[in-house]
Design a protein around this motif. Structure first.
Motif, PDB file in Angstrom:
ATOM      1  N   ILE A 132       0.871  -3.695  -0.179  1.00 22.69           N
ATOM      2  CA  ILE A 132       0.362  -4.388  -1.365  1.00 22.69           C
ATOM      3  C   ILE A 132      -0.381  -5.645  -0.922  1.00 22.69           C
ATOM      4  O   ILE A 132       0.205  -6.558  -0.345  1.00 22.69           O
ATOM      5  CB  ILE A 132       1.511  -4.772  -2.324  1.00 22.69           C
ATOM      6  N   VAL A 133      -1.687  -5.685  -1.206  1.00 24.13           N
ATOM      7  CA  VAL A 133      -2.491  -6.848  -0.815  1.00 24.13           C
ATOM      8  C   VAL A 133      -2.938  -7.674  -2.017  1.00 24.13           C
ATOM      9  O   VAL A 133      -3.351  -8.828  -1.845  1.00 24.13           O
ATOM     10  CB  VAL A 133      -3.727  -6.439   0.019  1.00 24.13           C
ATOM     11  N   ASP A 134      -2.839  -7.112  -3.220  1.00 25.49           N
ATOM     12  CA  ASP A 134      -3.226  -7.889  -4.395  1.00 25.49           C
ATOM     13  C   ASP A 134      -2.623  -7.271  -5.643  1.00 25.49           C
ATOM     14  O   ASP A 134      -2.532  -6.043  -5.770  1.00 25.49           O
ATOM     15  CB  ASP A 134      -4.751  -7.951  -4.533  1.00 25.49           C
ATOM     16  N   VAL A 135      -2.206  -8.129  -6.552  1.00 29.92           N
ATOM     17  CA  VAL A 135      -1.741  -7.755  -7.884  1.00 29.92           C
ATOM     18  C   VAL A 135      -2.524  -8.626  -8.853  1.00 29.92           C
ATOM     19  O   VAL A 135      -2.542  -9.847  -8.706  1.00 29.92           O
ATOM     20  CB  VAL A 135      -0.230  -8.001  -8.040  1.00 29.92           C
ATOM     21  N   ARG A 136      -3.190  -8.026  -9.827  1.00 36.88           N
ATOM     22  CA  ARG A 136      -4.132  -8.822 -10.619  1.00 36.88           C
ATOM     23  C   ARG A 136      -4.337  -8.241 -12.012  1.00 36.88           C
ATOM     24  O   ARG A 136      -3.865  -7.155 -12.323  1.00 36.88           O
ATOM     25  CB  ARG A 136      -5.489  -8.897  -9.906  1.00 36.88           C
ATOM     26  N   GLY A 137      -5.100  -9.018 -12.787  1.00 39.51           N
ATOM     27  CA  GLY A 137      -5.601  -8.545 -14.062  1.00 39.51           C
ATOM     28  C   GLY A 137      -5.076  -9.314 -15.247  1.00 39.51           C
ATOM     29  O   GLY A 137      -3.888  -9.631 -15.331  1.00 39.51           O
ATOM     30  N   PRO A 138      -5.962  -9.622 -16.211  1.00 34.07           N
ATOM     31  CA  PRO A 138      -5.550 -10.322 -17.422  1.00 34.07           C
ATOM     32  C   PRO A 138      -4.870  -9.386 -18.409  1.00 34.07           C
ATOM     33  O   PRO A 138      -5.145  -8.183 -18.437  1.00 34.07           O
ATOM     34  CB  PRO A 138      -6.889 -10.826 -17.986  1.00 34.07           C
ATOM     35  N   GLY A 139      -3.969  -9.945 -19.225  1.00 34.17           N
ATOM     36  CA  GLY A 139      -3.312  -9.135 -20.227  1.00 34.17           C
ATOM     37  C   GLY A 139      -2.619  -7.943 -19.610  1.00 34.17           C
ATOM     38  O   GLY A 139      -1.911  -8.067 -18.607  1.00 34.17           O
ATOM     39  N   PHE A 140      -2.854  -6.767 -20.196  1.00 35.74           N
ATOM     40  CA  PHE A 140      -2.269  -5.535 -19.681  1.00 35.74           C
ATOM     41  C   PHE A 140      -3.366  -4.639 -19.092  1.00 35.74           C
ATOM     42  O   PHE A 140      -3.301  -3.420 -19.169  1.00 35.74           O
ATOM     43  CB  PHE A 140      -1.512  -4.821 -20.807  1.00 35.74           C
ATOM     44  N   MET A 141      -4.378  -5.288 -18.508  1.00 35.93           N
ATOM     45  CA  MET A 141      -5.408  -4.590 -17.739  1.00 35.93           C
ATOM     46  C   MET A 141      -5.181  -4.956 -16.281  1.00 35.93           C
ATOM     47  O   MET A 141      -5.878  -5.782 -15.699  1.00 35.93           O
ATOM     48  CB  MET A 141      -6.817  -4.980 -18.181  1.00 35.93           C
ATOM     49  N   ASN A 142      -4.145  -4.333 -15.698  1.00 34.92           N
ATOM     50  CA  ASN A 142      -3.631  -4.759 -14.398  1.00 34.92           C
ATOM     51  C   ASN A 142      -3.879  -3.734 -13.309  1.00 34.92           C
ATOM     52  O   ASN A 142      -4.113  -2.557 -13.584  1.00 34.92           O
ATOM     53  CB  ASN A 142      -2.127  -5.034 -14.507  1.00 34.92           C
ATOM     54  N   ALA A 143      -3.804  -4.211 -12.075  1.00 33.24           N
ATOM     55  CA  ALA A 143      -4.018  -3.332 -10.934  1.00 33.24           C
ATOM     56  C   ALA A 143      -3.214  -3.822  -9.745  1.00 33.24           C
ATOM     57  O   ALA A 143      -2.898  -5.013  -9.622  1.00 33.24           O
ATOM     58  CB  ALA A 143      -5.505  -3.275 -10.566  1.00 33.24           C
ATOM     59  N   VAL A 144      -2.897  -2.888  -8.857  1.00 33.45           N
ATOM     60  CA  VAL A 144      -2.317  -3.217  -7.559  1.00 33.45           C
ATOM     61  C   VAL A 144      -3.201  -2.565  -6.503  1.00 33.45           C
ATOM     62  O   VAL A 144      -3.622  -1.417  -6.653  1.00 33.45           O
ATOM     63  CB  VAL A 144      -0.857  -2.734  -7.446  1.00 33.45           C
ATOM     64  N   GLU A 145      -3.521  -3.317  -5.471  1.00 37.60           N
ATOM     65  CA  GLU A 145      -4.413  -2.827  -4.422  1.00 37.60           C
ATOM     66  C   GLU A 145      -3.644  -2.682  -3.123  1.00 37.60           C
ATOM     67  O   GLU A 145      -2.830  -3.549  -2.766  1.00 37.60           O
ATOM     68  CB  GLU A 145      -5.590  -3.785  -4.233  1.00 37.60           C
ATOM     69  N   PHE A 146      -3.934  -1.582  -2.403  1.00 36.06           N
ATOM     70  CA  PHE A 146      -3.199  -1.259  -1.185  1.00 36.06           C
ATOM     71  C   PHE A 146      -4.114  -1.220   0.040  1.00 36.06           C
ATOM     72  O   PHE A 146      -5.218  -0.679  -0.019  1.00 36.06           O
ATOM     73  CB  PHE A 146      -2.529   0.122  -1.308  1.00 36.06           C
ATOM     74  N   ASN A 147      -3.635  -1.783   1.124  1.00 40.30           N
ATOM     75  CA  ASN A 147      -4.246  -1.611   2.446  1.00 40.30           C
ATOM     76  C   ASN A 147      -3.252  -0.909   3.349  1.00 40.30           C
ATOM     77  O   ASN A 147      -2.030  -0.957   3.125  1.00 40.30           O
ATOM     78  CB  ASN A 147      -4.610  -2.963   3.069  1.00 40.30           C
ATOM     79  N   ASP A 148      -3.747  -0.290   4.402  1.00 37.29           N
ATOM     80  CA  ASP A 148      -2.878   0.258   5.427  1.00 37.29           C
ATOM     81  C   ASP A 148      -2.131  -0.883   6.106  1.00 37.29           C
ATOM     82  O   ASP A 148      -2.739  -1.890   6.494  1.00 37.29           O
ATOM     83  CB  ASP A 148      -3.702   1.044   6.448  1.00 37.29           C
ATOM     84  N   ALA A 149      -0.820  -0.752   6.254  1.00 38.69           N
ATOM     85  CA  ALA A 149      -0.011  -1.838   6.803  1.00 38.69           C
ATOM     86  C   ALA A 149      -0.353  -2.136   8.253  1.00 38.69           C
ATOM     87  O   ALA A 149      -0.162  -3.265   8.725  1.00 38.69           O
ATOM     88  CB  ALA A 149       1.469  -1.498   6.678  1.00 38.69           C
ATOM     89  N   THR A 150      -0.895  -1.146   8.966  1.00 40.72           N
ATOM     90  CA  THR A 150      -1.215  -1.337  10.386  1.00 40.72           C
ATOM     91  C   THR A 150      -2.648  -1.796  10.587  1.00 40.72           C
ATOM     92  O   THR A 150      -2.909  -2.810  11.239  1.00 40.72           O
ATOM     93  CB  THR A 150      -0.974  -0.029  11.175  1.00 40.72           C
ATOM     94  N   THR A 151      -3.601  -1.067  10.008  1.00 39.00           N
ATOM     95  CA  THR A 151      -5.017  -1.387  10.238  1.00 39.00           C
ATOM     96  C   THR A 151      -5.526  -2.505   9.328  1.00 39.00           C
ATOM     97  O   THR A 151      -6.569  -3.098   9.602  1.00 39.00           O
ATOM     98  CB  THR A 151      -5.888  -0.148   9.992  1.00 39.00           C
ATOM     99  N   LYS A 152      -4.802  -2.766   8.227  1.00 40.03           N
ATOM    100  CA  LYS A 152      -5.202  -3.764   7.221  1.00 40.03           C
ATOM    101  C   LYS A 152      -6.473  -3.364   6.470  1.00 40.03           C
ATOM    102  O   LYS A 152      -7.071  -4.181   5.769  1.00 40.03           O
ATOM    103  CB  LYS A 152      -5.403  -5.154   7.855  1.00 40.03           C
ATOM    104  N   LEU A 153      -6.874  -2.099   6.589  1.00 38.08           N
ATOM    105  CA  LEU A 153      -8.057  -1.604   5.889  1.00 38.08           C
ATOM    106  C   LEU A 153      -7.645  -0.965   4.565  1.00 38.08           C
ATOM    107  O   LEU A 153      -6.508  -0.500   4.407  1.00 38.08           O
ATOM    108  CB  LEU A 153      -8.798  -0.587   6.757  1.00 38.08           C
TER     109      LEU A 153
END
Length: 425
Positions: A344-365
């Protein structure tokens, strides 16, 4: 009839160009839940891609449509008009941000709303060029594709796009693109590629949808507004996915105190029935001549009736505040998982328009693979999720704003378990 045999029939009968995210074949739905043809229950965190913000089959929406069914279903407003179309336009003229006189037109889909906003902007300014953003999504029609900032799957194989459409990078600091750099790219575009005096409009999603649920800042929108005013360019806010309480405000632009000249909307407006709209400054909306705007099904009476009920429900059930409350609970839960799930690299969004973004834990890509693992794990447990983003590494959350508290808590437990299980998959 099993889902497998239905899938075989679907593959034989329907173009493969119509992609599907799941192999769930819906039999019935109520509020935030769907049951498939085999009787299995799912929690719906997609809401038909932000359409049923008021839940599947909200009783007030269904009742409004039933009452309209008993009167008439279609006359074509351009032939025999009807009062509820006029009344809905009056309501939107009051509700859409902007302290100026407004007018509205109704169409059927979000892409159609965008197409008409561009037509109106060109007619009003006498200019042709339009500027959009990388990662943006504005529909699958030809102008919609041209404006959309993603090639696969939306543009690939469909030939030349309409001309006089230009793109600049959308500001996403997580990916190294600052707001200042995006404004710089716009100024460079004006210096190198298109005279700003030839630009009719700049179109932007206040929170990118398909692009990854990235919100813009107030400072960026204010700069964009100033540049538009400086050069006589119209600002179009694409609120097709952000509209109707999803972000904690009826419209996302309300968070910023910046008014667009034209606003496009669809999805959540109809509560499951097809209707879309463009609302804007009255003098701009009046630029096209009679007959230049419209459509056979534009402002269909059933969609209009549903929209009136949706607006009533949002107000009476305080869904803007409900969206903020739900979103805060979701984001808090996801933030609590960061130590256990370094993907998990980011958790975001106003109201209930939310998202979680994932990177590879090793490569960070960016890791579309991890996001998809989470989605599939959740689906097996009965939770429907959608991915998005230019890199495909984002899960977006679009549950109905009316989701029951116990169902919401159940969904959060499934989500947490799915993320943790994806780490060992």
């Amino acid at each position: 009839m099993t889902a497998t045999s239905l899938a075989d029939r679907r593959n034989a009968a329907i173009s493969r160009g119509v992609g599907v995210t799941t192999q769930i074949y819906a039999d019935r739905a109520e509020n935030s839940e769907i049951w498939d043809k085999e009787g299995k229950r799912y929690i719906d965190f997609a809401a038909g891609i932000a359409v049923v913000n008021t839940g599947h089959r909200h009783p007030r929406v269904i009742e409004a449509v039933k009452q309209q069914l008993d009167r008439f279903t279609h006359t074509c407003h351009q032939v025999v008009p009807y009062e509820n179309y006029v009344e809905l336009a009056e309501r939107l003229n009051q509700l859409v941000p902007g302290n100026f006189t407004k007018k509205t037109i109704f169409v059927t889909t979000g892409a159609e709303a965008v197409e008409n906003a561009v037509k109106i902007a060109r007619a009003a300014t006498g200019r042709q060029a339009v500027v959009a953003f990388g990662g943006g999504f504005h529909g699958r029609t030809f102008m919609g594709m041209a404006l959309t900032g993603k090639v696969v799957p939306y543009k690939v194989g469909f030939g030349a796009m309409p001309g006089d459409v230009f793109h600049i990078p959308f500001p996403v600091e997580l990916h190294g693109q600052t707001a200042e750099q995006s404004i710089g790219a716009l100024k460079k575009l004006f210096a190198a590629d298109v005279d700003p005096n030839r630009v009719a409009a700049i179109i932007i999603e206040p929170v990118q949808g398909e692009g990854g649920f990235y919100p813009v800042t107030t400072a960026f929108l204010k700069q964009l507004r100033e540049i538009c005013d400086q050069h006589g360019i119209l600002l179009i806010a694409d609120e097709v996915q952000t509209g109707f309480a999803r972000t904690g405000k009826l419209f996302a632009m309300e968070h910023h105190g910046v008014a667009a000249d034209l606003t496009t909307m669809a999805k959540g407006l109809g509560g499951g029935f097809p209707i879309a709209a463009v609302t804007g400054r009255a003098e701009i909306m009046d630029a096209p001549g009679p007959g230049g705007l419209g459509g056979t099904y534009a402002g269909n009476p059933l969609g209009v009736a549903a929209a009136h009920a949706v607006l009533d429900v949002i107000k009476d059930e305080d869904l803007c505040n409900r969206a903020t409350s739900l979103g805060n609970r979701l984001k808090q839960r996801l933030e609590s998982l960061r130590e256990k799930a370094p993907e998990i690299v980011d958790v975001r969004g106003p109201g209930f328009m939310n998202a979680v973004e994932f990177n590879d834990a090793t490569t960070k890509l960016p890791s579309a693979d991890f996001a998809n693992k989470v989605r599939l794990k959740a689906l097996k447990k009965g939770l429907i999720l959608l991915t998005c983003g230019v890199h495909g590494n984002v899960i977006r959350f679009l549950a109905p704003l009316t989701v029951q508290d116990n169902v919401f808590a159940e969904a959060l437990d499934i989500l947490e378990a799915s993320i943790l299980e994806a780490r060992s998959a």
